[in-house]
Design a protein around this motif. Structure first.
Motif, PDB file in Angstrom:
ATOM      1  N   UNK A  63       9.927  17.889   0.167  1.00 32.14           N
ATOM      2  CA  UNK A  63      10.088  19.020   1.093  1.00 32.14           C
ATOM      3  C   UNK A  63       9.180  20.189   0.751  1.00 32.14           C
ATOM      4  N   UNK A  64       9.029  20.484  -0.549  1.00 30.87           N
ATOM      5  CA  UNK A  64       8.235  21.640  -0.961  1.00 30.87           C
ATOM      6  C   UNK A  64       6.781  21.519  -0.514  1.00 30.87           C
ATOM      7  N   UNK A  65       6.243  20.307  -0.584  1.00 31.42           N
ATOM      8  CA  UNK A  65       4.845  20.088  -0.223  1.00 31.42           C
ATOM      9  C   UNK A  65       4.668  19.656   1.225  1.00 31.42           C
ATOM     10  N   UNK A  66       5.774  19.287   1.905  1.00 29.42           N
ATOM     11  CA  UNK A  66       5.672  18.813   3.275  1.00 29.42           C
ATOM     12  C   UNK A  66       4.969  17.472   3.368  1.00 29.42           C
ATOM     13  N   UNK A  67       5.277  16.600   2.417  1.00 29.26           N
ATOM     14  CA  UNK A  67       4.609  15.301   2.365  1.00 29.26           C
ATOM     15  C   UNK A  67       5.628  14.168   2.257  1.00 29.26           C
ATOM     16  N   UNK A  68       5.196  12.992   2.715  1.00 34.56           N
ATOM     17  CA  UNK A  68       6.016  11.789   2.592  1.00 34.56           C
ATOM     18  C   UNK A  68       5.146  10.697   1.987  1.00 34.56           C
ATOM     19  N   UNK A  69       5.592  10.126   0.864  1.00 34.81           N
ATOM     20  CA  UNK A  69       4.917   8.976   0.273  1.00 34.81           C
ATOM     21  C   UNK A  69       5.590   7.724   0.820  1.00 34.81           C
ATOM     22  N   UNK A  70       4.793   6.863   1.457  1.00 32.54           N
ATOM     23  CA  UNK A  70       5.338   5.649   2.067  1.00 32.54           C
ATOM     24  C   UNK A  70       4.671   4.430   1.441  1.00 32.54           C
ATOM     25  N   UNK A  71       5.498   3.499   0.986  1.00 26.29           N
ATOM     26  CA  UNK A  71       5.003   2.226   0.471  1.00 26.29           C
ATOM     27  C   UNK A  71       5.305   1.179   1.535  1.00 26.29           C
ATOM     28  N   UNK A  72       4.249   0.451   1.945  1.00 24.69           N
ATOM     29  CA  UNK A  72       4.413  -0.454   3.084  1.00 24.69           C
ATOM     30  C   UNK A  72       3.465  -1.644   2.995  1.00 24.69           C
ATOM     31  N   UNK A  97       4.053   4.403  11.882  1.00 22.44           N
ATOM     32  CA  UNK A  97       4.859   5.304  11.041  1.00 22.44           C
ATOM     33  C   UNK A  97       4.776   6.727  11.579  1.00 22.44           C
ATOM     34  N   UNK A  98       3.585   7.139  11.958  1.00 23.74           N
ATOM     35  CA  UNK A  98       3.387   8.472  12.531  1.00 23.74           C
ATOM     36  C   UNK A  98       4.223   8.624  13.796  1.00 23.74           C
ATOM     37  N   UNK A  99       4.234   7.606  14.631  1.00 21.96           N
ATOM     38  CA  UNK A  99       4.987   7.635  15.889  1.00 21.96           C
ATOM     39  C   UNK A  99       6.487   7.820  15.653  1.00 21.96           C
ATOM     40  N   UNK A 100       7.064   7.076  14.691  1.00 24.51           N
ATOM     41  CA  UNK A 100       8.516   7.202  14.471  1.00 24.51           C
ATOM     42  C   UNK A 100       8.884   8.561  13.877  1.00 24.51           C
ATOM     43  N   UNK A 101       7.995   9.132  13.064  1.00 21.96           N
ATOM     44  CA  UNK A 101       8.262  10.476  12.532  1.00 21.96           C
ATOM     45  C   UNK A 101       8.186  11.512  13.662  1.00 21.96           C
ATOM     46  N   UNK A 102       7.178  11.390  14.504  1.00 23.18           N
ATOM     47  CA  UNK A 102       7.038  12.320  15.632  1.00 23.18           C
ATOM     48  C   UNK A 102       8.203  12.180  16.607  1.00 23.18           C
ATOM     49  N   UNK A 103       8.747  10.966  16.759  1.00 22.73           N
ATOM     50  CA  UNK A 103       9.912  10.760  17.615  1.00 22.73           C
ATOM     51  C   UNK A 103      11.131  11.528  17.094  1.00 22.73           C
ATOM     52  N   UNK A 104      11.153  11.843  15.805  1.00 21.77           N
ATOM     53  CA  UNK A 104      12.239  12.627  15.205  1.00 21.77           C
ATOM     54  C   UNK A 104      12.023  14.125  15.365  1.00 21.77           C
ATOM     55  N   UNK A 105      10.861  14.526  15.911  1.00 26.51           N
ATOM     56  CA  UNK A 105      10.611  15.935  16.180  1.00 26.51           C
ATOM     57  C   UNK A 105       9.696  16.646  15.179  1.00 26.51           C
ATOM     58  N   UNK A 106       8.980  15.883  14.365  1.00 30.32           N
ATOM     59  CA  UNK A 106       8.097  16.470  13.365  1.00 30.32           C
ATOM     60  C   UNK A 106       6.638  16.164  13.699  1.00 30.32           C
ATOM     61  N   UNK A 107       5.743  17.001  13.233  1.00 27.75           N
ATOM     62  CA  UNK A 107       4.308  16.790  13.423  1.00 27.75           C
ATOM     63  C   UNK A 107       3.729  16.127  12.191  1.00 27.75           C
ATOM     64  N   UNK A 144       0.853  -1.184   0.000  1.00 33.27           N
ATOM     65  CA  UNK A 144       0.000   0.000   0.000  1.00 33.27           C
ATOM     66  C   UNK A 144       0.885   1.229   0.000  1.00 33.27           C
ATOM     67  N   UNK A 145       0.435   2.289  -0.678  1.00 29.35           N
ATOM     68  CA  UNK A 145       1.154   3.559  -0.628  1.00 29.35           C
ATOM     69  C   UNK A 145       0.240   4.594   0.000  1.00 29.35           C
ATOM     70  N   UNK A 146       0.782   5.321   0.972  1.00 33.96           N
ATOM     71  CA  UNK A 146       0.018   6.352   1.661  1.00 33.96           C
ATOM     72  C   UNK A 146       0.868   7.616   1.722  1.00 33.96           C
ATOM     73  N   UNK A 147       0.203   8.764   1.611  1.00 33.32           N
ATOM     74  CA  UNK A 147       0.901  10.041   1.721  1.00 33.32           C
ATOM     75  C   UNK A 147       0.591  10.652   3.084  1.00 33.32           C
ATOM     76  N   UNK A 148       1.642  10.988   3.817  1.00 33.04           N
ATOM     77  CA  UNK A 148       1.505  11.609   5.129  1.00 33.04           C
ATOM     78  C   UNK A 148       1.915  13.074   5.036  1.00 33.04           C
ATOM     79  N   UNK A 149       1.161  13.954   5.689  1.00 32.16           N
ATOM     80  CA  UNK A 149       1.541  15.366   5.776  1.00 32.16           C
ATOM     81  C   UNK A 149       2.437  15.523   6.991  1.00 32.16           C
TER      82      UNK A 149
END
Length: 69
Positions: A37-46, A56-66, A2-7
């Motif tokens: 970076x320009x759009x502030x998005x991450x496309x993740x295939x998982x 996935x949200x948890x590990x990104x937030x652990x790096x200091x991002x919302x 599955x591919x999902x885009x996270x803001x």
């Protein structure tokens, strides 16, 4: 797969891109992560049977991002 885009808020440079992509790729089940970076998005295939969007949200937030899903 599955591919999902996270803001993701707060990414502004190449280091941010590497940090977020690296954290996601370490997760079992994530096969690809591509930051825009320009759009502030991450496309993740998982694999949904191995990793959740919440994890996935948890590990990104652990790096200091919302993250907005």
């Amino acid at each position: 797969m599955t591919t999902k885009t996270l803001d993701v808020k707060g990414m502004s440079c190449g280091h941010c891109k590497m940090t977020v992509e690296g954290a996601l790729k370490k997760l079992d089940g994530v096969s690809a992560a591509q930051v825009n970076l320009e759009e502030g998005k991450v496309d993740v295939t998982f694999d949904e049977s191995k990793v959740t969007v919440d994890k996935m949200k948890e590990v990104i937030e652990d790096q200091g991002y919302d993250v907005e899903v």
